[in-house]
Structure formats: structure tokens, C-alpha cells
Enzyme design. Structure first.
Site, mmCIF file in Angstrom:
data_model
loop_
_atom_site.group_PDB
_atom_site.id
_atom_site.type_symbol
_atom_site.label_atom_id
_atom_site.label_comp_id
_atom_site.label_asym_id
_atom_site.label_seq_id
_atom_site.Cartn_x
_atom_site.Cartn_y
_atom_site.Cartn_z
ATOM 1 N N ASP A 24 0.834 -1.204 0.000
ATOM 2 C CA ASP A 24 0.000 0.000 0.000
ATOM 3 C C ASP A 24 0.869 1.255 0.000
ATOM 4 O O ASP A 24 1.988 1.245 0.523
ATOM 5 C CB ASP A 24 -0.900 -0.023 1.243
ATOM 6 C CG ASP A 24 -2.044 0.971 1.130
ATOM 7 O OD1 ASP A 24 -2.303 1.475 0.018
ATOM 8 O OD2 ASP A 24 -2.673 1.244 2.163
ATOM 9 N N GLY A 25 0.343 2.326 -0.569
ATOM 10 C CA GLY A 25 1.007 3.627 -0.471
ATOM 11 C C GLY A 25 1.601 4.145 -1.772
ATOM 12 O O GLY A 25 2.263 5.183 -1.770
ATOM 13 N N HIS A 41 2.716 3.496 -8.999
ATOM 14 C CA HIS A 41 2.558 2.070 -9.317
ATOM 15 C C HIS A 41 3.788 1.541 -10.060
ATOM 16 O O HIS A 41 4.214 0.411 -9.835
ATOM 17 C CB HIS A 41 1.296 1.838 -10.151
ATOM 18 C CG HIS A 41 0.031 2.171 -9.404
ATOM 19 N ND1 HIS A 41 -0.173 1.778 -8.099
ATOM 20 C CD2 HIS A 41 -1.081 2.873 -9.761
ATOM 21 C CE1 HIS A 41 -1.355 2.219 -7.687
ATOM 22 N NE2 HIS A 41 -1.920 2.889 -8.676
ATOM 23 N N SER A 69 -7.274 -5.864 -6.042
ATOM 24 C CA SER A 69 -8.374 -6.508 -5.315
ATOM 25 C C SER A 69 -9.668 -6.447 -6.130
ATOM 26 O O SER A 69 -9.771 -5.696 -7.105
ATOM 27 C CB SER A 69 -8.587 -5.813 -3.968
ATOM 28 O OG SER A 69 -9.243 -4.574 -4.166
ATOM 29 N N THR A 70 -10.651 -7.221 -5.672
ATOM 30 C CA THR A 70 -11.967 -7.192 -6.327
ATOM 31 C C THR A 70 -12.616 -5.813 -6.164
ATOM 32 O O THR A 70 -13.549 -5.474 -6.876
ATOM 33 C CB THR A 70 -12.891 -8.283 -5.735
ATOM 34 O OG1 THR A 70 -12.758 -8.268 -4.296
ATOM 35 C CG2 THR A 70 -12.539 -9.666 -6.240
ATOM 36 N N LEU A 135 11.228 -20.209 -4.624
ATOM 37 C CA LEU A 135 10.112 -19.427 -4.075
ATOM 38 C C LEU A 135 8.874 -19.521 -4.965
ATOM 39 O O LEU A 135 8.985 -19.530 -6.192
ATOM 40 C CB LEU A 135 10.563 -17.951 -3.994
ATOM 41 C CG LEU A 135 9.500 -16.921 -3.643
ATOM 42 C CD1 LEU A 135 9.062 -17.054 -2.190
ATOM 43 C CD2 LEU A 135 10.026 -15.500 -3.900
ATOM 44 N N ARG A 187 1.484 -5.208 6.035
ATOM 45 C CA ARG A 187 0.833 -4.119 5.305
ATOM 46 C C ARG A 187 1.734 -2.898 5.377
ATOM 47 O O ARG A 187 2.174 -2.518 6.465
ATOM 48 C CB ARG A 187 -0.544 -3.797 5.869
ATOM 49 C CG ARG A 187 -1.224 -2.696 5.054
ATOM 50 C CD ARG A 187 -2.673 -2.500 5.371
ATOM 51 N NE ARG A 187 -3.236 -1.573 4.409
ATOM 52 C CZ ARG A 187 -4.441 -1.640 3.886
ATOM 53 N NH1 ARG A 187 -5.255 -2.601 4.250
ATOM 54 N NH2 ARG A 187 -4.856 -0.750 3.012
ATOM 55 N N ARG A 193 -5.599 -2.212 8.436
ATOM 56 C CA ARG A 193 -6.787 -2.824 7.826
ATOM 57 C C ARG A 193 -6.365 -4.075 7.083
ATOM 58 O O ARG A 193 -5.272 -4.124 6.536
ATOM 59 C CB ARG A 193 -7.383 -1.866 6.783
ATOM 60 C CG ARG A 193 -8.470 -0.976 7.246
ATOM 61 C CD ARG A 193 -9.251 -0.435 6.043
ATOM 62 N NE ARG A 193 -8.429 0.306 5.109
ATOM 63 C CZ ARG A 193 -8.077 1.587 5.236
ATOM 64 N NH1 ARG A 193 -8.477 2.271 6.277
ATOM 65 N NH2 ARG A 193 -7.339 2.180 4.318
HETATM 66 C C1 FPP Z 1 -1.668 0.290 -3.493
HETATM 67 O O1 FPP Z 1 -1.302 1.619 -3.577
HETATM 68 C C2 FPP Z 1 -1.147 -0.559 -4.535
HETATM 69 C C3 FPP Z 1 -1.898 -1.193 -5.501
HETATM 70 C C4 FPP Z 1 -3.318 -0.954 -5.761
HETATM 71 C C5 FPP Z 1 -1.326 -2.257 -6.258
HETATM 72 C C6 FPP Z 1 -0.411 -1.856 -7.338
HETATM 73 C C7 FPP Z 1 0.742 -2.760 -7.240
HETATM 74 C C8 FPP Z 1 1.750 -2.761 -8.115
HETATM 75 C C9 FPP Z 1 1.797 -1.857 -9.263
HETATM 76 C C10 FPP Z 1 2.831 -3.751 -7.977
HETATM 77 C C11 FPP Z 1 2.516 -4.893 -8.896
HETATM 78 C C12 FPP Z 1 3.362 -6.042 -8.607
HETATM 79 C C13 FPP Z 1 3.489 -7.137 -9.409
HETATM 80 C C14 FPP Z 1 4.467 -8.161 -9.019
HETATM 81 C C15 FPP Z 1 2.745 -7.335 -10.658
HETATM 82 P P1 FPP Z 1 -2.473 2.696 -3.526
HETATM 83 O O2 FPP Z 1 -2.684 3.147 -4.921
HETATM 84 O O3 FPP Z 1 -3.689 2.127 -2.863
HETATM 85 O O4 FPP Z 1 -1.809 3.780 -2.632
HETATM 86 P P2 FPP Z 1 -2.561 4.914 -1.786
HETATM 87 O O5 FPP Z 1 -3.334 4.203 -0.710
HETATM 88 O O6 FPP Z 1 -1.421 5.717 -1.246
HETATM 89 O O7 FPP Z 1 -3.431 5.692 -2.734
#
Ligand code: FPP
Length: 240
Positions: A24-25, A41, A69-70, A135, A187, A193
Site C-alpha cells: 500500500d502507499g 505504481h 483486489s476485487t 520461491l 501491510r 486494515r
Molecule cells: C496500493 O497503492 C497498490 C496497488 C493498488 C497495487 C499496485 C501494485 C503494483 C503496481 C505492484 C505490482 C506487482 C506485481 C508483481 C505485478 P495505492 O494506490 O492504494 O496507494 P494509496 O493508498 O497511497 O493511494
């Protein structure tokens, strides 16, 4: 990888077999830098690769990454499209990395709800790396814990007459029944959460919250999380 102070705190004989990470973040990281969320991202993906490599080098068995996520479909179409594009590009560009490190890719989530090309790419990546014994990286993509349990129960019912319903029977119909439950769920970015992540499997996981935003995460943060996990007393509902 240079052995950081945090790495030296880890007892290699008591590693968590399975770590889950809610990455997250990314958005906050980008905003703080005056950049677009998509840049967060992009940086987050680089960090994911770094942490996968560190987990593989440490000898962790399973690493589940919460990629999408969904509920993430509620985001702006451009952001959703960007993340899907990143995943697609990653699976193509990094296959050599996974091969070199004998890393097996798995999927958790509903492939039916993904764009068909992404569902196909992830299935192919799983197939291509199926025999690797290092892994196992489980990409949670279009994943929700409630949805996984719902799909498990539906699969169970689709067999026709259901014998006496047990926890074990439900578990056997989850997305990856052979994978042990996570020992440690991390997290990042300071939120306390669970956000629908590994609801069934995480029943007795140890939780670790890191205030660091995901794009700022390093191998030392992973080591610190594992070291903290190793300080916990796990009782699984019993008494010590
Ligand atoms: C949360 O940050 C992150 C995501 C929604 C997922 C995005 C993840 C990646 C791009 C890495 C992918 C990895 C692989 C191995 C394919 P947020 O956007 O919710 O952050 P915020 O809460 O600060 O807005």
C-alpha cells in the site's frame, strides 16, 4: 545482496514459510513527490521485483502479493488500465528473471473477472514456471477474500450432493489449497486494515504494519518484518 543489520537479526532456521504483503502507499508516494499516481505504481512494481528476489534469496517458501483486489475496479478507468498494463508487461518482461531464480508464479483470484488477455498471460506464466522448486510468488489479482470463499463454496456445490460440510472441505476448494496458510501478513503505508486479503488463510497469521510507503520499501524492511515476526509467540488459540 549486502547483509544489512536487519538481515543479521533474522534466525534462518525459523523463517515464516509463507508471507503475504498488502503493498500500500503507491498513490501517496506519488502525490508527495508531485507525480501522477501511475508513477507510484511503476515504482511499486520495481520494489515488488526487489522484494521477490530478497524473499527468494532468504529461502522463503511462498510470497503472496496483493496486486489488485476485487474492490480496486472502483478506481478511475485510466488507473485500472495502467495497473493491468503493468502486470501484462511485467509477466512478459520478467519471465527470464523468474526462470533464472527458479521462481514459480501462481495466481489467486477470479480469472473470469480479468480482461481475457491478462487471464491468459497469467495462466501461461503459471504454466511456464510450474516445475520451479524455488520461491512461489502468488499474484493476488482480481482477488478478494470473501470472493475466494464464495467461489470455493460454489465449486463445492457444483459437484452435486455435498457431504458433511467441514472446514477442510472448504479449504480444499480455495484457489491454492496446497499452499500453507500465511505465517506473516505485512501491510505497508501505515493503515491497520486487512482489506479483504486472505481472510480464510490468514486466520492465525501474525500481522505487521510498516509505516513506510511501498515504493520506499527495501530488503531491510522485509528483514525487519521477519525479525519482528520471530519475536512473536504464536499460540493458535491455545495457551503457552
Ligand atoms: C496500493 O497503492 C497498490 C496497488 C493498488 C497495487 C499496485 C501494485 C503494483 C503496481 C505492484 C505490482 C506487482 C506485481 C508483481 C505485478 P495505492 O494506490 O492504494 O496507494 P494509496 O493508498 O497511497 O493511494
Amino acid at each position: 545482496m549486502p547483509l544489512s543489520t536487519e538481515m543479521r537479526l533474522i534466525d534462518p532456521s525459523r523463517l515464516p514459510a509463507h508471507i503475504g504483503i498488502i503493498m500500500d502507499g503507491n498513490g501517496r508516494w506519488a502525490r508527495r513527490k508531485g507525480q501522477l499516481r501511475t508513477q507510484g505504481h511503476l515504482e511499486g512494481l520495481k520494489v515488488a521485483k526487489k522484494i521477490v528476489k530478497a524473499a527468494a534469496d532468504l529461502g522463503i517458501g511462498y510470497l503472496t502479493l496483493y496486486v489488485f483486489s476485487t474492490e480496486n475496479w472502483k478506481r478511475a478507468a485510466e488507473e485500472v488500465g495502467f495497473i493491468m498494463g503493468l502486470v501484462k508487461q511485467h509477466l512478459k518482461a520478467e519471465l527470464a528473471f523468474y526462470r533464472e531464480n527458479r521462481i514459480r508464479i501462481r495466481h489467486a483470484g477470479d480469472p473470469g473477472g480479468l480482461p481475457p488477455d491478462i487471464a491468459r498471460d497469467i495462466q501461461e506464466a503459471c504454466e511456464d514456471t510450474r516445475t520451479f522448486e524455488g520461491l512461489q510468488v502468488i499474484l493476488a489479482l482480481n482477488y478478494g477474500g470473501r470472493d475466494e470463499i464464495l467461489r470455493a463454496v460454489r465449486r463445492l456445490l457444483s459437484h452435486g450432493e455435498v457431504p458433511a460440510l467441514t472446514e477442510d472441505l472448504i479449504r480444499q476448494h480455495l484457489d491454492n489449497p496446497d499452499i500453507p496458510d500465511p505465517d506473516l501478513i505485512i501491510r505497508t503505508a501505515g493503515e491497520h486494515r486487512i482489506s479483504n486479503f486472505l481472510l480464510w488463510e490468514g486466520a492465525y497469521a501474525e500481522y505487521y504494519i510498516s509505516d513506510t510507503l511501498w515504493p520506499d520499501w527495501t530488503e531491510a524492511d522485509l528483514a525487519a518484518a521477519i525479525a519482528a515476526y520471530q519475536q512473536r509467540e504464536r499460540r493458535f488459540g491455545g495457551i503457552s
